[in-house]
Design an enzyme around this catalytic site. Structure first.
Site, PDB file in Angstrom:
ATOM      1  N   CYS A 128      46.723  21.116 -37.256  1.00 16.63           N
ATOM      2  CA  CYS A 128      47.425  22.171 -36.512  1.00 16.63           C
ATOM      3  C   CYS A 128      48.833  22.444 -37.052  1.00 16.63           C
ATOM      4  CB  CYS A 128      47.495  21.817 -35.031  1.00 16.63           C
ATOM      5  SG  CYS A 128      47.749  20.071 -34.711  1.00 16.63           S
ATOM      6  N   HIS A 245      52.991  24.160 -30.634  1.00 16.22           N
ATOM      7  CA  HIS A 245      53.797  23.324 -31.528  1.00 16.22           C
ATOM      8  C   HIS A 245      54.956  24.165 -32.070  1.00 16.22           C
ATOM      9  CE1 HIS A 245      50.791  20.316 -31.270  1.00 16.22           C
ATOM     10  NE2 HIS A 245      50.345  20.281 -32.510  1.00 16.22           N
TER      11      HIS A 245
HETATM   12  P1  NAP Z   1      39.666  15.581 -26.477  1.00 18.63           P
HETATM   13  O1  NAP Z   1      40.222  16.554 -25.510  1.00 18.63           O
HETATM   14  O2  NAP Z   1      39.923  14.140 -26.249  1.00 18.63           O
HETATM   15  O3  NAP Z   1      38.092  15.825 -26.594  1.00 18.63           O
HETATM   16  C1  NAP Z   1      37.265  14.980 -27.344  1.00 18.63           C
HETATM   17  C2  NAP Z   1      35.878  15.574 -27.435  1.00 18.63           C
HETATM   18  O4  NAP Z   1      35.075  14.744 -28.271  1.00 18.63           O
HETATM   19  C3  NAP Z   1      35.163  15.647 -26.089  1.00 18.63           C
HETATM   20  O5  NAP Z   1      34.341  16.775 -26.053  1.00 18.63           O
HETATM   21  C4  NAP Z   1      34.332  14.390 -26.105  1.00 18.63           C
HETATM   22  O6  NAP Z   1      33.178  14.457 -25.290  1.00 18.63           O
HETATM   23  C5  NAP Z   1      33.901  14.371 -27.567  1.00 18.63           C
HETATM   24  N1  NAP Z   1      33.438  13.038 -27.942  1.00 18.63           N
HETATM   25  C6  NAP Z   1      34.095  11.878 -27.855  1.00 18.63           C
HETATM   26  N2  NAP Z   1      33.308  10.863 -28.230  1.00 18.63           N
HETATM   27  C7  NAP Z   1      32.111  11.413 -28.557  1.00 18.63           C
HETATM   28  C8  NAP Z   1      30.862  10.882 -28.997  1.00 18.63           C
HETATM   29  N3  NAP Z   1      30.685   9.573 -29.199  1.00 18.63           N
HETATM   30  N4  NAP Z   1      29.837  11.747 -29.229  1.00 18.63           N
HETATM   31  C9  NAP Z   1      29.991  13.055 -29.029  1.00 18.63           C
HETATM   32  N5  NAP Z   1      31.150  13.616 -28.598  1.00 18.63           N
HETATM   33  C10 NAP Z   1      32.186  12.798 -28.365  1.00 18.63           C
HETATM   34  O7  NAP Z   1      40.202  15.846 -27.947  1.00 18.63           O
HETATM   35  P2  NAP Z   1      40.614  17.243 -28.638  1.00 18.63           P
HETATM   36  O8  NAP Z   1      42.062  17.438 -28.482  1.00 18.63           O
HETATM   37  O9  NAP Z   1      39.696  18.321 -28.213  1.00 18.63           O
HETATM   38  O10 NAP Z   1      40.396  16.909 -30.158  1.00 18.63           O
HETATM   39  C11 NAP Z   1      39.143  16.562 -30.667  1.00 18.63           C
HETATM   40  C12 NAP Z   1      39.268  16.368 -32.170  1.00 18.63           C
HETATM   41  O11 NAP Z   1      39.525  17.600 -32.794  1.00 18.63           O
HETATM   42  C13 NAP Z   1      40.411  15.457 -32.591  1.00 18.63           C
HETATM   43  O12 NAP Z   1      40.033  14.106 -32.545  1.00 18.63           O
HETATM   44  C14 NAP Z   1      40.717  15.940 -33.965  1.00 18.63           C
HETATM   45  O13 NAP Z   1      39.919  15.304 -34.928  1.00 18.63           O
HETATM   46  C15 NAP Z   1      40.376  17.406 -33.882  1.00 18.63           C
HETATM   47  N6  NAP Z   1      41.584  18.216 -33.684  1.00 18.63           N
HETATM   48  C16 NAP Z   1      41.928  19.001 -34.671  1.00 18.63           C
HETATM   49  C17 NAP Z   1      43.022  19.796 -34.553  1.00 18.63           C
HETATM   50  C18 NAP Z   1      43.410  20.645 -35.686  1.00 18.63           C
HETATM   51  O14 NAP Z   1      44.547  20.919 -35.828  1.00 18.63           O
HETATM   52  N7  NAP Z   1      42.530  21.078 -36.516  1.00 18.63           N
HETATM   53  C19 NAP Z   1      43.779  19.796 -33.418  1.00 18.63           C
HETATM   54  C20 NAP Z   1      43.443  18.971 -32.393  1.00 18.63           C
HETATM   55  C21 NAP Z   1      42.316  18.184 -32.558  1.00 18.63           C
HETATM   56  P3  NAP Z   1      33.147  13.746 -23.830  1.00 18.63           P
HETATM   57  O15 NAP Z   1      33.857  14.694 -22.907  1.00 18.63           O
HETATM   58  O16 NAP Z   1      31.692  13.649 -23.549  1.00 18.63           O
HETATM   59  O17 NAP Z   1      33.835  12.440 -23.971  1.00 18.63           O
HETATM   60  C1  3JM Z   2      44.397  15.857 -34.529  1.00 14.32           C
HETATM   61  O1  3JM Z   2      39.698  10.528 -35.512  1.00 14.32           O
HETATM   62  C2  3JM Z   2      40.359  10.704 -34.482  1.00 14.32           C
HETATM   63  O2  3JM Z   2      40.478   9.839 -33.627  1.00 14.32           O
HETATM   64  C3  3JM Z   2      41.040  12.034 -34.307  1.00 14.32           C
HETATM   65  C4  3JM Z   2      42.467  12.021 -34.649  1.00 14.32           C
HETATM   66  C5  3JM Z   2      43.075  13.412 -34.618  1.00 14.32           C
HETATM   67  C6  3JM Z   2      43.056  14.253 -35.739  1.00 14.32           C
HETATM   68  C7  3JM Z   2      42.234  13.890 -36.930  1.00 14.32           C
HETATM   69  O3  3JM Z   2      42.614  12.990 -37.690  1.00 14.32           O
HETATM   70  O4  3JM Z   2      41.192  14.518 -37.099  1.00 14.32           O
HETATM   71  C8  3JM Z   2      43.723  13.833 -33.457  1.00 14.32           C
HETATM   72  C9  3JM Z   2      44.371  15.050 -33.415  1.00 14.32           C
HETATM   73  C10 3JM Z   2      43.753  15.460 -35.691  1.00 14.32           C
HETATM   74  C11 3JM Z   2      43.830  16.333 -36.882  1.00 14.32           C
HETATM   75  O5  3JM Z   2      43.721  17.554 -36.723  1.00 14.32           O
HETATM   76  O6  3JM Z   2      44.070  15.845 -37.997  1.00 14.32           O
END
Ligand code: NAP
Ligand code: 3JM
Length: 335
Positions: A128, A245
């Site tokens: 992000c 952000h």
């Molecule tokens: P979040 O609110 O904690 O949501 C996590 C999601 O992952 C929930 O839907 C959860 O499902 C699912 N999950 C967790 N464990 C799982 C499993 N074993 N099998 C299937 N699904 C599972 O987190 P978030 O902020 O949405 O972020 C999720 C991920 O997106 C981050 O870890 C990161 O890698 C990525 N991300 C990327 C950006 C970016 O800038 N590109 C920004 C933020 C995040 P349940 O509800 O069933 O637990």
């Molecule tokens: C943003 O692997 C993890 O637990 C997710 C950590 C995470 C990430 C990631 O590394 O994919 C949290 C929030 C990011 C990201 O966009 O890099």
């Protein structure tokens, strides 16, 4: 003809926005397959006004799917993306799992959409904080070549997921009602009314003293701009903001770009909105950027400590352009 779309991590902060962006942009979804953990399987999400059953993510989840939007963490992507590829489902991955792989395009559509066609099954969505930075650096680099960038971020708590957001709300209420010690699970220190120079909050610092988020920004910026000739250093900081952000960015360039020229150049760049009128106290705010697609730039001024330098303030919604919107824009280019 529509496409079948699997959304992995559909109940999360990013996954929820993914659904709203697909709806809002009229993405031609034929079948939507919402995927999450066993904790959510059997519950429903609402898509286009209809309830759709959430399924547990398994190796078989991608049969018949054309596009998989992954945002359930790096570990989940590493484990399940190969099953998607095997099922001929092209993946747009929001995690850091594959971003730096040589064969994986790392894409911001306004910057390097041309790289999408080279994919071998995975296209990575940048971090992000990288997306909103590089969107602004690209036109400047093209015009006057960047020599050095110094970035400090002020990142919203929603970037750490729904549980982090919940913890900030509870901790804020707890402190305001004088309830004494607060038991926290997500952040290592008080997050409410505080500023934490550690992202992610749970990972060890790297041997060079940087955090993972800081190194992601550095490495991803160089990969997207396809140039290692400029220097870049970052400090990433979590602030008690729900969404959006902010970044303080100092840019030293090879040739001169005045503040007025920079404003003019950036106002013509796709995806960027200039909000810069000090006389009216107009500058980008996280509270204004939240829920919007744009990346907002203001406080543009010359850095008087160097020959060719600019300072600016860049704000964007971390869940939209920082994640879901950028991913759906990539998917749009794919189809
Ligand atoms: P979040 O609110 O904690 O949501 C996590 C999601 O992952 C929930 O839907 C959860 O499902 C699912 N999950 C967790 N464990 C799982 C499993 N074993 N099998 C299937 N699904 C599972 O987190 P978030 O902020 O949405 O972020 C999720 C991920 O997106 C981050 O870890 C990161 O890698 C990525 N991300 C990327 C950006 C970016 O800038 N590109 C920004 C933020 C995040 P349940 O509800 O069933 O637990
Ligand atoms: C943003 O692997 C993890 O637990 C997710 C950590 C995470 C990430 C990631 O590394 O994919 C949290 C929030 C990011 C990201 O966009 O890099």
């Amino acid at each position: 003809m529509g496409v079948n779309v699997a959304v992995v991590g559909v109940t999360g902060a990013v996954g929820t926005e993914m659904l709203r962006v697909l709806e809002r942009r009229d993405f031609p979804v034929d079948e939507l397959r919402p995927l999450a953990s066993s904790r959510s399987a059997g519950k429903n999400i609402i898509f286009r006004g209809k309830e759709v059953l959430i399924q547990e993510l398994t190796a078989d989840s991608f049969e018949g799917m054309n596009i998989g939007l992954f945002s359930a963490g790096g570990g989940i992507s590493r484990k399940f993306v190969p099953y998607a590829i095997e099922a001929n489902c092209v993946v747009v991955d929001n995690t850091s799992a594959f971003r730096m792989d040589k064969d994986v395009p790392l894409v911001i559509p306004e910057v390097n959409a041309n790289r999408i066609a080279e994919h071998k099954g995975i296209i990575a969505n940048p971090n992000c904080s990288t997306i909103q930075l590089v969107l602004v650096l690209k036109p400047i680099h093209d015009a006057v070549k960047i020599k050095r960038v110094v970035v400090s971020t002020y990142q919203a708590v929603s970037g750490a997921g729904l549980k982090a957001l919940e913890e900030l709300k509870k901790e804020s209420q707890h402190i305001l009602s004088d309830k004494g010690e607060f038991n926290r699970n997500i952040f290592p220190h008080q997050m409410a009314f505080n500023v934490l120079p550690q992202i992610p909050q749970s990972d060890a610092f790297l041997p060079n003293g940087y955090t993972d988020e800081e190194m992601k920004m550095i490495n991803e910026t160089r990969k997207i701009l396809e140039d290692s000739s400029f220097s870049i250093t970052t400090t990433t900081v979590r602030v008690p903001v729900f969404r959006g952000h902010s970044e303080s960015v100092n840019i030293e360039t090879r040739e001169k770009l005045s503040a007025d020229q920079a404003r003019d150049l950036l106002s013509k760049a796709e995806g960027i909105v200039i909000l810069d009128d000090p006389s009216r106290q107009l500058y980008p705010l996280a509270t204004d950027a939240a829920g919007k697609d744009g990346t907002f730039v203001g406080r543009i001024r010359e850095d008087e400590s160097v020959e060719n330098g600019l300072n600016m303030w860049i704000v964007s919604d971390n869940l939209l352009k920082g994640a879901a919107l950028n991913a759906v824009q990539i998917a749009e280019k794919l189809i």
